[in-house]
Design an enzyme around this catalytic site. Structure first.
Site, mmCIF file in Angstrom:
data_model
loop_
_atom_site.group_PDB
_atom_site.id
_atom_site.type_symbol
_atom_site.label_atom_id
_atom_site.label_comp_id
_atom_site.label_asym_id
_atom_site.label_seq_id
_atom_site.Cartn_x
_atom_site.Cartn_y
_atom_site.Cartn_z
ATOM 1 N N ARG A 49 62.417 25.612 60.282
ATOM 2 C CA ARG A 49 62.181 27.031 59.985
ATOM 3 C C ARG A 49 60.975 27.087 59.046
ATOM 4 O O ARG A 49 60.475 26.074 58.575
ATOM 5 C CB ARG A 49 63.423 27.741 59.430
ATOM 6 C CG ARG A 49 64.404 26.974 58.609
ATOM 7 C CD ARG A 49 63.929 26.527 57.272
ATOM 8 N NE ARG A 49 63.265 27.577 56.521
ATOM 9 C CZ ARG A 49 62.395 27.380 55.542
ATOM 10 N NH1 ARG A 49 62.056 26.144 55.181
ATOM 11 N NH2 ARG A 49 61.826 28.375 54.919
ATOM 12 N N GLY A 50 60.514 28.342 58.791
ATOM 13 C CA GLY A 50 59.274 28.512 58.034
ATOM 14 C C GLY A 50 58.150 28.729 59.039
ATOM 15 O O GLY A 50 58.016 27.959 60.010
ATOM 16 N N ALA A 51 57.358 29.793 58.798
ATOM 17 C CA ALA A 51 56.412 30.242 59.829
ATOM 18 C C ALA A 51 55.472 29.141 60.345
ATOM 19 O O ALA A 51 55.398 28.903 61.567
ATOM 20 C CB ALA A 51 55.625 31.438 59.300
ATOM 21 N N GLN A 193 67.790 29.412 51.448
ATOM 22 C CA GLN A 193 66.607 28.543 51.504
ATOM 23 C C GLN A 193 66.178 28.091 50.104
ATOM 24 O O GLN A 193 65.693 26.977 49.921
ATOM 25 C CB GLN A 193 65.435 29.277 52.176
ATOM 26 C CG GLN A 193 65.542 29.416 53.681
ATOM 27 C CD GLN A 193 66.226 30.687 54.107
ATOM 28 O OE1 GLN A 193 67.004 31.271 53.364
ATOM 29 N NE2 GLN A 193 65.957 31.132 55.321
ATOM 30 N N ASP A 234 55.520 35.632 56.874
ATOM 31 C CA ASP A 234 55.759 35.333 58.297
ATOM 32 C C ASP A 234 54.782 36.065 59.197
ATOM 33 O O ASP A 234 54.480 35.614 60.303
ATOM 34 C CB ASP A 234 57.198 35.682 58.669
ATOM 35 C CG ASP A 234 58.131 34.654 58.069
ATOM 36 O OD1 ASP A 234 58.491 34.810 56.887
ATOM 37 O OD2 ASP A 234 58.443 33.670 58.759
ATOM 38 N N ASN A 244 58.099 39.044 55.183
ATOM 39 C CA ASN A 244 58.562 37.754 54.665
ATOM 40 C C ASN A 244 60.079 37.826 54.527
ATOM 41 O O ASN A 244 60.702 38.851 54.845
ATOM 42 C CB ASN A 244 57.882 37.445 53.327
ATOM 43 C CG ASN A 244 58.137 36.015 52.873
ATOM 44 O OD1 ASN A 244 57.976 35.069 53.662
ATOM 45 N ND2 ASN A 244 58.555 35.820 51.635
ATOM 46 N N LYS A 245 60.658 36.759 54.067
ATOM 47 C CA LYS A 245 62.116 36.638 53.955
ATOM 48 C C LYS A 245 62.749 37.858 53.290
ATOM 49 O O LYS A 245 62.221 38.367 52.300
ATOM 50 C CB LYS A 245 62.422 35.357 53.164
ATOM 51 C CG LYS A 245 63.866 35.050 52.913
ATOM 52 C CD LYS A 245 64.717 35.053 54.159
ATOM 53 C CE LYS A 245 64.177 34.196 55.284
ATOM 54 N NZ LYS A 245 64.828 34.490 56.593
HETATM 55 O O1 MRU Z 1 64.013 32.356 58.153
HETATM 56 P P1 MRU Z 1 63.010 31.364 57.635
HETATM 57 O O2 MRU Z 1 63.598 30.348 56.729
HETATM 58 O O3 MRU Z 1 62.193 30.760 58.761
HETATM 59 O O4 MRU Z 1 62.015 32.254 56.769
HETATM 60 C C1 MRU Z 1 60.948 31.616 56.118
HETATM 61 C C2 MRU Z 1 60.147 32.538 55.268
HETATM 62 O O5 MRU Z 1 60.389 33.722 55.206
HETATM 63 C C3 MRU Z 1 58.981 31.944 54.561
HETATM 64 O O6 MRU Z 1 58.755 32.603 53.352
HETATM 65 C C4 MRU Z 1 57.732 32.077 55.449
HETATM 66 O O7 MRU Z 1 57.997 31.616 56.739
HETATM 67 C C5 MRU Z 1 56.583 31.349 54.893
HETATM 68 S S1 MRU Z 1 56.807 29.597 55.002
HETATM 69 C C6 MRU Z 1 55.385 28.870 54.470
#
Ligand code: MRU
Length: 340
Positions: A49-51, A193, A234, A244-245
C-alpha cells in the site's frame, strides 16, 4: 544519508516479492507473486500500500504478465497483457500513481519492437525514478524546516509506501539527519498505518518517534510541541487540492486553528494534471469489516460502518507542496501547473 533497512518490494528476476504489510510489525514476511492477478490482489488487500509503491508493484505486475504471455503466444501477447493491465487498474481507485505507472507501461508495450525486456526496463525505471525523487524531496522539504520544533505525521509515507526512503517520511529522515527533533505519528485509524508501520519503520532506522491517538492531535498542537504537520498524498489536483489518508483533512483544519504549518510531500507522479480540483477525485470506500467490531458483523445487525479511507484537503489549508521538481508555497493552480 540514512541507510535504509526496509524494502516493500523486491524484484527477483522472475517474481515480485511483496512484504506483507498486514502482518507488520509482528511478522516480517515476503510473499512471491508470479502473475499480474496475484499482484492486483496484493494491492487490493493492502499487502502492499502507499501511492508510489502501488504504482511500482503494478509496473512489475505488467512485466509478470508479459513473461507469462510472450512465450505462450508471440502474436497475441500484447492483448493478453492489456487485459491484465485492466485488472491491475481496478485494484484500488484513489492513488493516481497506479494509473500513471500503467500509462508508462502501456507506452512501453506499444513500442514496435517491444519485448518483456522492454517492459522490465520500464518497471525498473519507475522504481528507481521514485527513489531518486524521494531523496530530492527529502532535501527540499528539510530546507523548509530550519528551526522547526517538532513534526506530526499521518499514515505511513516511508520506504514501505514508496520505492524507498519515502515522501513525507523522507523529509522527516532528511531533517532528522541535519538536526534531531521530536517526531510524532498519528495511529491512523482504522488500518493503523501510523501505529503498525511508521513508528516501526522509523525505529528500524534508529529514529525515535512518539505515537499519539488520532484524537490527541488537537491537544498536541495546542501544547506547542509541533509546528509542522507533514503528510504524503494519493492524488493532487491541478489546483493543489490533495487526497490523502482519511484524517488528513482534520489535521489541516486543526493546523490552521493552531498556527501550525502544513506540508504535503509527493512526487509529480501523484499529480493528476487532468483534474482541476479535488471534487473530481474518487474516494475509496473499504469494507465495513475493517472498522466494525466483529460482534456487529452478523445477519440483521442494526449497526453498520461508513469507511471512506481517503479525504481531500483543500489547497488553501496547505502551506507547501514539495515535489522532486520544486516546492509550491501556498499552492494555487498557477503554482502547481508550473511543475508540469
Ligand atoms: O491506504 P494506504 O495505506 O495505501 O494509504 C496511504 C496514504 O494515504 C499515504 O499517505 C499516501 O499513499 C502517500 S505514500 C508515500
Amino acid at each position: 544519508m540514512t541507510e535504509l533497512t526496509v524494502q516493500a518490494l523486491q524484484w527477483t528476476g522472475t517474481a515480485l516479492k511483496v512484504l506483507d504489510q498486514r502482518q507488520l510489525p509482528d511478522t516480517c514476511r515476503y510473499d512471491e507473486y508470479t502473475d499480474a492477478n496475484g499482484v492486483a490482489e496484493a494491492i487490493t488487500t493492502m499487502r502492499v500500500r502507499g501511492a508510489p509503491a502501488i504504482g511500482i508493484a503494478a509496473g512489475f505486475g505488467v512485466v509478470l504478465s508479459a513473461y507469462q504471455h510472450y512465450s505462450a503466444n508471440t502474436d497475441g501477447w500484447r492483448q493478453a497483457v492489456q487485459a491484465d493491465m485492466e485488472v491491475l487498474a481496478k485494484s484500488r481507485p484513489t492513488a493516481v500513481n497506479l494509473f500513471t505507472a500503467l500509462d508508462q507501461m502501456a507506452s512501453a508495450l506499444a513500442e514496435t519492437d517491444a519485448t518483456p525486456a522492454t517492459l522490465l526496463a520500464c518497471a525498473k525505471k519507475i522504481h528507481t525514478d521514485d527513489i531518486a525523487a524521494n531523496y530530492k524531496m527529502g532535501e527540499l522539504g528539510a530546507d523548509l524546516l530550519t528551526g522547526a520544533k517538532g513534526i506530526l505525521t499521518h499514515c505511513n509515507t516511508g520506504a514501505l509506501a514508496t520505492g524507498g526512503y519515502g515522501t513525507a517520511l523522507g523529509v522527516i529522515r532528511s531533517v532528522y539527519d541535519r538536526q534531531p527533533l521530536p517526531i510524532y505519528a498519528d495511529e491512523t485509524r482504522p488500518w493503523l498505518q501510523g501505529a503498525r508501520l511508521t513508528v516501526w519503520e522509523l525505529a528500524q532506522d534508529g529514529i525515535p518517534a512518539t505515537l499519539i491517538a488520532d484524537s490527541a492531535a488537537a491537544w498536541l498542537m495546542k501544547s506547542g510541541a509541533v509546528d509542522w504537520v507533514i503528510v504524503g498524498a494519493d492524488r493532487i489536483a491541478a489546483n493543489g487540492d490533495t487526497a490523502n489518508k482519511i484524517g488528513t483533512y482534520s489535521l489541516a483544519v486543526l493546523a490552521k486553528q493552531h498556527g501550525v504549518k502544513f506540508m504535503v510531500v509527493a512526487p509529480t507522479t501523484t499529480i493528476d494534471w487532468a483534474i482541476d480540483n479535488g471534487g473530481q477525485i474518487a474516494i475509496e470506500q473499504r469494507h465495513q469489516n475493517e472498522l466494525l467490531p466483529a460482534c456487529y458483523l452478523t445477519e440483521g445487525s442494526l449497526v453498520s460502518a461508513w469507511n471512506p479511507v481517503f479525504d481531500v484537503t483543500p489547497a488553501d489549508l496547505i502551506s507547501a507542496i514539495v515535489t522532486e521538481r520544486g516546492v509550491v508555497l501556498n499552492p494555487s493552480e498557477h503554482g502547481v501547473r508550473s511543475l508540469q
